[in-house]
Design an enzyme around this catalytic site. Structure first.
Site, PDB file in Angstrom:
ATOM      1  N   HIS A   1       0.800  -1.226   0.000  1.00 41.07           N
ATOM      2  CA  HIS A   1       0.000   0.000   0.000  1.00 41.07           C
ATOM      3  C   HIS A   1       0.831   1.272   0.000  1.00 41.07           C
ATOM      4  O   HIS A   1       0.283   2.366  -0.062  1.00 41.07           O
ATOM      5  CB  HIS A   1      -0.971   0.021   1.186  1.00 41.07           C
TER       6      HIS A   1
HETATM    7  C1  UD1 Z   1      -2.274   5.770   5.757  1.00 41.56           C
HETATM    8  C2  UD1 Z   1      -0.925   6.236   6.312  1.00 41.56           C
HETATM    9  C3  UD1 Z   1       0.104   5.131   6.178  1.00 41.56           C
HETATM   10  C4  UD1 Z   1      -0.399   3.834   6.782  1.00 41.56           C
HETATM   11  C5  UD1 Z   1      -1.732   3.485   6.165  1.00 41.56           C
HETATM   12  C6  UD1 Z   1      -2.304   2.232   6.755  1.00 41.56           C
HETATM   13  C7  UD1 Z   1      -0.501   8.642   6.033  1.00 41.56           C
HETATM   14  C8  UD1 Z   1       0.337   9.628   5.322  1.00 41.56           C
HETATM   15  N1  UD1 Z   1      -0.417   7.378   5.582  1.00 41.56           N
HETATM   16  O1  UD1 Z   1      -2.109   5.567   4.368  1.00 41.56           O
HETATM   17  O2  UD1 Z   1       1.291   5.529   6.853  1.00 41.56           O
HETATM   18  O3  UD1 Z   1       0.550   2.821   6.542  1.00 41.56           O
HETATM   19  O4  UD1 Z   1      -2.648   4.562   6.407  1.00 41.56           O
HETATM   20  O5  UD1 Z   1      -3.504   1.883   6.161  1.00 41.56           O
HETATM   21  O6  UD1 Z   1      -1.192   8.973   6.972  1.00 41.56           O
HETATM   22  N2  UD1 Z   1      -9.498   4.783   1.959  1.00 41.56           N
HETATM   23  C9  UD1 Z   1     -10.602   3.976   2.074  1.00 41.56           C
HETATM   24  N3  UD1 Z   1     -11.153   3.797   3.309  1.00 41.56           N
HETATM   25  C10 UD1 Z   1     -10.671   4.395   4.389  1.00 41.56           C
HETATM   26  C11 UD1 Z   1      -9.568   5.247   4.268  1.00 41.56           C
HETATM   27  C12 UD1 Z   1      -8.978   5.425   3.056  1.00 41.56           C
HETATM   28  O7  UD1 Z   1     -11.072   3.415   1.109  1.00 41.56           O
HETATM   29  O8  UD1 Z   1     -11.222   4.194   5.490  1.00 41.56           O
HETATM   30  C13 UD1 Z   1      -8.852   4.969   0.651  1.00 41.56           C
HETATM   31  C14 UD1 Z   1      -9.240   6.269  -0.003  1.00 41.56           C
HETATM   32  O9  UD1 Z   1      -9.300   6.048  -1.364  1.00 41.56           O
HETATM   33  C15 UD1 Z   1      -8.057   7.163   0.315  1.00 41.56           C
HETATM   34  C16 UD1 Z   1      -6.907   6.185   0.291  1.00 41.56           C
HETATM   35  O10 UD1 Z   1      -7.444   4.981   0.819  1.00 41.56           O
HETATM   36  O11 UD1 Z   1      -7.912   8.214  -0.581  1.00 41.56           O
HETATM   37  C17 UD1 Z   1      -5.703   6.623   1.078  1.00 41.56           C
HETATM   38  O12 UD1 Z   1      -6.060   6.879   2.445  1.00 41.56           O
HETATM   39  P1  UD1 Z   1      -5.107   7.829   3.356  1.00 41.56           P
HETATM   40  O13 UD1 Z   1      -5.644   7.931   4.717  1.00 41.56           O
HETATM   41  O14 UD1 Z   1      -4.852   9.100   2.628  1.00 41.56           O
HETATM   42  O15 UD1 Z   1      -3.720   7.099   3.384  1.00 41.56           O
HETATM   43  P2  UD1 Z   1      -3.358   5.541   3.404  1.00 41.56           P
HETATM   44  O16 UD1 Z   1      -2.838   5.170   2.075  1.00 41.56           O
HETATM   45  O17 UD1 Z   1      -4.456   4.746   3.988  1.00 41.56           O
END
Ligand code: UD1
Length: 381
Positions: free
Chosen positions: A205
């Site tokens: 991821h």
């Molecule tokens: C975040 C953390 C990362 C951690 C990861 C674990 C930061 C910079 N990154 O990354 O360090 O390893 O979490 O999961 O904080 N999304 C969903 N459902 C959710 C949340 C997100 O579908 O509940 C999808 C959305 O499309 C979103 C994408 O995941 O845009 C990224 O979510 P985001 O919170 O920005 O960062 P992660 O990649 O999850």
């Protein structure tokens, strides 16, 4: 009124780190407030962890949600500033290296609320990782720095942090692992995925692996090669799923691409695996204790103790199949648990936080700053 210790959690890896600290402080009778930023909001990335890990329901969910780094961090800061105005704690505890951690640290530091950082001092020395920036800034602002491994102190000292503020407490994520160990049932997961022999688990991821189509293509090829050696279950974070699918990482006869799993299911699956290939930080730590070989698909790690003491090694995508072949032939390797990864980090952290709160209280008045133009009450802590 007793002073409150507030915790800020927001994303999946925060929850298993916070649970033992909340529990430890509860045992000491502390007044606590659990703030969920809503950075993660899906059942499988958030809600399920509260059901599974004995974490109390958050006192508030700020429902910030997803966005670009700037949008998300900005929205987190606005929401957290309101939270601190309404419920000013004596101490704010932040966890790990996600955007919620960064935003909470900045807002609290400017409000004059002391910050305690759980998992301080980890460094990959790779500032292309958003988490590395979050770690450096959080540690620069924190009042109390709680470290999971000995080298973290050296990193912090090199950055000018006073030794008195650094406390080596071990790894609270391992508290959670050990606390729930009797619930891990690899056979149940084997049955679910129709696996009769050895199998591997893959997760990906990291933006550097899944956001760039060339990197995603290289990894997808490597993982399909790995699936020729051993059948794979691939629980994929929503972030990488589309791009990896476009690059060819889809279910087939020896690959099952599935939705992210909850904590108990995921660790059950990993505990029975012949190997894991991942770019996660937490999984490098969990496999170290579970004695499952971990091949980390990154050029660096902020958790080198999982290599020196554990089962981890860094692997280039192009070498994955050859290294996995060696690992599968050799079977499990001996390891030493890193120091203080003993299930007692939560109580250690709780005692330090309680003492810090008491010291701050006896130290008199902390200069309260003004938030959003509105003066907040001068706090005696
Ligand atoms: C975040 C953390 C990362 C951690 C990861 C674990 C930061 C910079 N990154 O990354 O360090 O390893 O979490 O999961 O904080 N999304 C969903 N459902 C959710 C949340 C997100 O579908 O509940 C999808 C959305 O499309 C979103 C994408 O995941 O845009 C990224 O979510 P985001 O919170 O920005 O960062 P992660 O990649 O999850």
């Amino acid at each position: 009124m007793p002073l409150t210790i507030s915790h800020v959690v927001g994303a999946r890896p925060n929850f298993m780190k916070a649970a033992p600290v909340v529990l430890g402080l509860g045992a000491l009778g502390a007044t606590q407030r659990l703030v969920h930023t809503g950075q993660h909001y899906s059942d499988q990335l958030s809600t399920i962890f509260f059901r599974e890990l004995d974490l109390p329901q958050p006192d508030v969910n700020l429902e910030v949600g997803s966005g670009s780094h700037g949008q998300q961090t900005g929205a987190l800061m606005i929401a957290l500033e309101r939270e601190l105005v309404a419920h000013r704690p004596g101490l704010l505890v932040v966890y790990g290296d996600v955007n919620s951690t960064l935003a909470a640290s900045i807002v609290a530091a400017k409000a004059g609320v002391p910050v305690a950082h759980v998992e301080a001092g980890l460094r990959s020395f790779d500032r292309s990782m958003p988490e590395e920036i979050n770690r450096v800034v959080t540690d620069a602002l924190a009042d109390t720095l709680l470290t999971t491994s000995p080298e973290a102190e050296a990193h912090l000292r090199n950055e000018g942090v006073n030794a008195e503020r650094i406390h080596f407490v071990g790894n609270p994520m391992i508290d959670t692992l050990l606390r729930h160990r009797s619930r891990f049932d690899a056979d149940r997961l084997r049955a679910r995925y129709g696996l009769s022999g050895p199998y591997g688990v893959v997760t990906l991821h990291r933006p550097s692996n899944v956001d760039d189509p060339i990197a995603a293509g290289r990894l997808s090829d490597a993982i399909r090669g790995l699936a020729d050696l051993v059948p794979l279950v691939v629980p994929l974070h929503p972030r990488g799923r589309e791009r990896l699918a476009a690059a060819g990482l889809v279910s087939g006869p020896t690959i099952q691409v599935v939705d992210p799993l909850g904590y108990i299911d995921f660790v059950s699956l990993v505990s029975g695996a012949a190997l894991v290939a991942t770019d996660s930080g937490g999984i490098q730590e969990e496999t170290t204790i579970l004695e499952v070989p971990c091949l980390t698909l990154r050029p660096n790690t902020e958790r080198p103790i999982t290599i020196s003491h554990g089962t981890n090694r860094l692997v280039e995508p192009g070498d994955l199949v050859a290294v996995a072949d060696q690992v599968l032939r050799r079977g499990p390797v001996a390891h030493r648990a890193p120091p203080l990864w003993d299930g007692q980090s939560g109580p250690r952290i709780a005692a330090i936080l309680r003492d810090r709160l008491t010291a701050l209280a006896s130290g008199g008045v902390v200069e309260a700053t003004s938030l959003g133009g509105r003066p907040i009450r001068s706090a005696t802590v």
